[in-house]
Design a protein around this motif. Structure first.
Motif, PDB file in Angstrom:
ATOM      1  N   LEU A 203       0.713  -1.066  -0.095  1.00  0.00           N
ATOM      2  CA  LEU A 203       0.134   0.083  -0.085  1.00  0.00           C
ATOM      3  C   LEU A 203       0.917   1.311  -0.089  1.00  0.00           C
ATOM      4  O   LEU A 203       0.475   2.390  -0.541  1.00  0.00           O
ATOM      5  N   ASP A 204       1.913   1.191   0.637  1.00  0.00           N
ATOM      6  CA  ASP A 204       2.576   2.445   0.580  1.00  0.00           C
ATOM      7  C   ASP A 204       2.951   2.821  -0.750  1.00  0.00           C
ATOM      8  O   ASP A 204       3.355   4.218  -1.101  1.00  0.00           O
ATOM      9  N   GLU A 205       3.614   2.073  -1.714  1.00  0.00           N
ATOM     10  CA  GLU A 205       3.941   2.374  -3.079  1.00  0.00           C
ATOM     11  C   GLU A 205       2.634   2.746  -3.887  1.00  0.00           C
ATOM     12  O   GLU A 205       2.520   3.430  -4.705  1.00  0.00           O
ATOM     13  N   PHE A 206       1.385   2.366  -3.367  1.00  0.00           N
ATOM     14  CA  PHE A 206       0.216   2.502  -4.054  1.00  0.00           C
ATOM     15  C   PHE A 206      -0.047   4.050  -3.632  1.00  0.00           C
ATOM     16  O   PHE A 206      -0.664   4.631  -4.706  1.00  0.00           O
ATOM     17  N   PHE A 207       0.042   4.615  -2.527  1.00  0.00           N
ATOM     18  CA  PHE A 207      -0.067   5.835  -2.303  1.00  0.00           C
ATOM     19  C   PHE A 207       0.874   6.815  -2.775  1.00  0.00           C
ATOM     20  O   PHE A 207       0.426   7.984  -2.823  1.00  0.00           O
ATOM     21  N   ALA A 208       2.012   6.108  -2.965  1.00  0.00           N
ATOM     22  CA  ALA A 208       3.041   7.180  -3.813  1.00  0.00           C
ATOM     23  C   ALA A 208       2.819   7.414  -5.371  1.00  0.00           C
ATOM     24  O   ALA A 208       3.355   8.163  -6.047  1.00  0.00           O
ATOM     25  N   LEU A 209       1.592   6.973  -5.904  1.00  0.00           N
ATOM     26  CA  LEU A 209       1.648   6.985  -7.205  1.00  0.00           C
ATOM     27  C   LEU A 209       1.054   8.377  -7.562  1.00  0.00           C
ATOM     28  O   LEU A 209      -0.070   9.142  -6.749  1.00  0.00           O
ATOM     29  N   SER A 210       1.156   8.687  -8.773  1.00  0.00           N
ATOM     30  CA  SER A 210       0.673  10.019  -9.490  1.00  0.00           C
ATOM     31  C   SER A 210      -0.737  10.155  -9.553  1.00  0.00           C
ATOM     32  O   SER A 210      -1.464   8.934  -9.830  1.00  0.00           O
ATOM     33  N   TRP A 211      -1.624  11.302  -9.816  1.00  0.00           N
ATOM     34  CA  TRP A 211      -3.118  11.087 -10.291  1.00  0.00           C
ATOM     35  C   TRP A 211      -3.112  10.331 -11.326  1.00  0.00           C
ATOM     36  O   TRP A 211      -4.068   9.946 -11.696  1.00  0.00           O
ATOM     37  N   GLU A 213      -1.421   7.990 -12.685  1.00  0.00           N
ATOM     38  CA  GLU A 213      -1.478   6.501 -12.550  1.00  0.00           C
ATOM     39  C   GLU A 213      -2.721   6.054 -11.861  1.00  0.00           C
ATOM     40  O   GLU A 213      -3.239   5.138 -12.167  1.00  0.00           O
ATOM     41  N   HIS A 214      -3.200   6.903 -11.123  1.00  0.00           N
ATOM     42  CA  HIS A 214      -4.479   6.661 -10.313  1.00  0.00           C
ATOM     43  C   HIS A 214      -5.607   6.521 -11.475  1.00  0.00           C
ATOM     44  O   HIS A 214      -6.384   5.710 -11.517  1.00  0.00           O
ATOM     45  N   ALA A 215      -5.685   7.580 -12.280  1.00  0.00           N
ATOM     46  CA  ALA A 215      -6.594   7.392 -13.239  1.00  0.00           C
ATOM     47  C   ALA A 215      -6.715   6.228 -14.185  1.00  0.00           C
ATOM     48  O   ALA A 215      -7.479   5.759 -14.657  1.00  0.00           O
ATOM     49  N   LEU A 216      -5.362   6.035 -14.478  1.00  0.00           N
ATOM     50  CA  LEU A 216      -5.304   4.889 -15.509  1.00  0.00           C
ATOM     51  C   LEU A 216      -5.656   3.618 -14.849  1.00  0.00           C
ATOM     52  O   LEU A 216      -6.094   2.680 -15.241  1.00  0.00           O
TER      53      LEU A 216
END
Length: 463
Positions: A203-211, A213-216
């Motif tokens: 999860l720590d790497e998931f929260f470090a993603l940019s917006w 990457e979250h959209a994709l």
């Protein structure tokens, strides 16, 4: 800590490429629709869509309903799959007739696909818990047909922390085949698979993603959760359509049978009216005239009148029974004469003009009622023809029960006297042949070398 799901998202500091006008859209990281370096152009896509063979529900609908006049698609071309399926080997034809075999084959295929999906992408330094959770998710393919919601729940941990993405999608598709789209099981299962496709582990790497990457990730999560649901609903709709078409075909068959029964009932009623109004009326007049002649004369004339009256009365009784059968439509065999009444039949025919010898070696109790009735009618028709066409000739009736066959033979010699010819349509022998064929027997009739005539029929005792 190394992430076991590095293929699901780009590194945090990487810049996402921008899509240019005219370039193909981004494809899923784990499922390439076409080989590298190739993209499907618009013309190729249109050509592929035009040359694609219609399958599934379109074949069912096309094979059920006739094509409209002037249609460009031939219905016979859409039935290629049933024709190819009829040529399958016998061991493959089992899957068409056995739902159990198809279910087992689908379980094996789903299990193999899920195993390959995990085995081909798992890294060497994968955490132990990810490996075991993925293995448990793969094993859940065995119960996906019976408890699909439980299978979805079992695959969620393996999808979240491991690589069992395809197992979760297959389980969700199986859930969509059995439950409505807005049922609570479907909503919960779709949300769980969506979050497994969207969230990255750890999860720590998931929260470090940019917006971006979250959209994709949201787009791919919608595809991962939506595609199996759509496929499951499509299969469920196709099965429901097939069931409705089979039900429609069954109802049409029932309607045809009811229409045929209605037509036959109307024909029987019309025939019963004609028999009652014409035949019964004439026979009643014969019986009345014979009764009056019996009272006004004596000697041989009175005896002949008594015989005529008795025969007319018996004929009226049989006509009443036959009219009742035609009215009701029930084959009441119990009221029809049988082999046990053969003595009375021969006694009525036997006189100085037609001497008849009777030889019966059969037990009427061993015969079924249809066979007994057929034997009676065979002897009756044969003796009637003797009286009509061979007056004065001797006749012999032989009834023999063999191992599993009843043999009936009626012979007569050459006619000794000529009488006025009676009207005859030749339908009596045809009717006897048809009756024997219906009961599984044989019938033959023809002249003998001595100038007489022979009628022979065989009936199975077990008919």
């Amino acid at each position: 800590m190394s992430t076991p799901r590095q293929d699901h998202a780009a590194p945090a500091d990487a810049e996402l490429p921008r899509q240019r006008v005219g370039e193909p859209a981004l494809s899923p990281p784990r499922a390439q629709p076409c080989p590298k370096g190739r993209s499907e152009t618009g013309a190729e896509s249109e050509t592929r869509e035009e040359t694609r063979t219609e399958t599934g529900g379109s074949v069912l609908v096309a094979s059920t309903f006739p094509s409209a006049p002037g249609a460009s698609v031939d219905i016979a071309d859409l039935r290629i799959l049933p024709r190819l399926a009829s040529r399958l080997p016998s061991w493959l034809a089992v899957f068409r007739t056995s739902p159990r075999a198809r279910g087992i084959a689908s379980d094996v295929a789903a299990l193999l696909l899920a195993v390959l999906d995990v085995w081909l992408v798992i890294p060497e330094d994968a955490p132990t818990y990810s490996f075991w959770l993925s293995a448990v998710a793969v094993a859940a393919m065995i119960m996906r047909r019976h408890v699909p919601f439980l299978a979805v729940l079992v695959t969620v941990p393996g999808f979240m922390t491991g690589w069992s993405q395809l197992a979760a999608m297959i389980a969700l598709g199986s859930l969509a085949k059995k439950h409505r789209l807005l049922s609570w099981r479907m909503v919960v299962g779709s949300i769980l698979v969506f979050f497994c496709g969207y969230v990255r582990w750890p999860l720590d790497e998931f929260f470090a993603l940019s917006w971006q990457e979250h959209a994709l990730n949201v787009i791919w999560a919608v595809i991962i959760a939506g595609m199996p649901v759509a496929i499951g609903l499509l299969i469920s709709a196709r099965q429901e359509l097939s069931a409705r078409i089979r039900e429609l075909a069954s109802s049409r068959e029932r309607e045809k049978k009811l229409l045929a029964e209605t037509v036959r009932a109307a024909e029987r009623a019309e025939l019963a009216r004609e028999m009652h109004d014409v035949v019964s009326h004439q026979v009643t007049l014969i019986a009345m005239q014979a009764g009056a002649l019996q009272v006004s004369t004596d000697g041989a004339a009175a005896e002949a009148a008594r015989t005529i009256r008795a025969l007319s009365t018996r004929t009226l009784e049989e006509l009443r029974n036959l009219v009742g059968v035609l009215r009701s439509g029930d084959a009441t065999e119990d009221i029809q004469p049988g082999l046990d009444e053969l003595d009375d039949l021969v006694r009525n025919f036997r006189d100085d003009a037609v001497p008849v010898a009777l030889d019966v070696k059969a037990e009427p109790s061993r015969l079924s009622r249809p066979v007994s009735h057929a034997a009676y009618r065979t002897v009756q028709e044969a003796l009637t023809n003797v009286r009509k066409h061979a007056s004065g000739a001797r006749a012999s009736v032989r009834v023999l029960a063999q191992q599993d066959t009843l043999v009936i033979e009626v012979r007569n010699g050459r006619a000794r006297a000529r009488k006025p010819a009676l009207p005859s349509g030749g339908h009596g022998l045809i009717g006897l042949k048809e009756r024997a064929g219906l009961l599984g027997g044989t019938f033959s009739a023809g002249p003998t070398a001595e100038g007489g005539f022979r009628v022979s029929a065989t009936y199975p005792l077990a008919s």
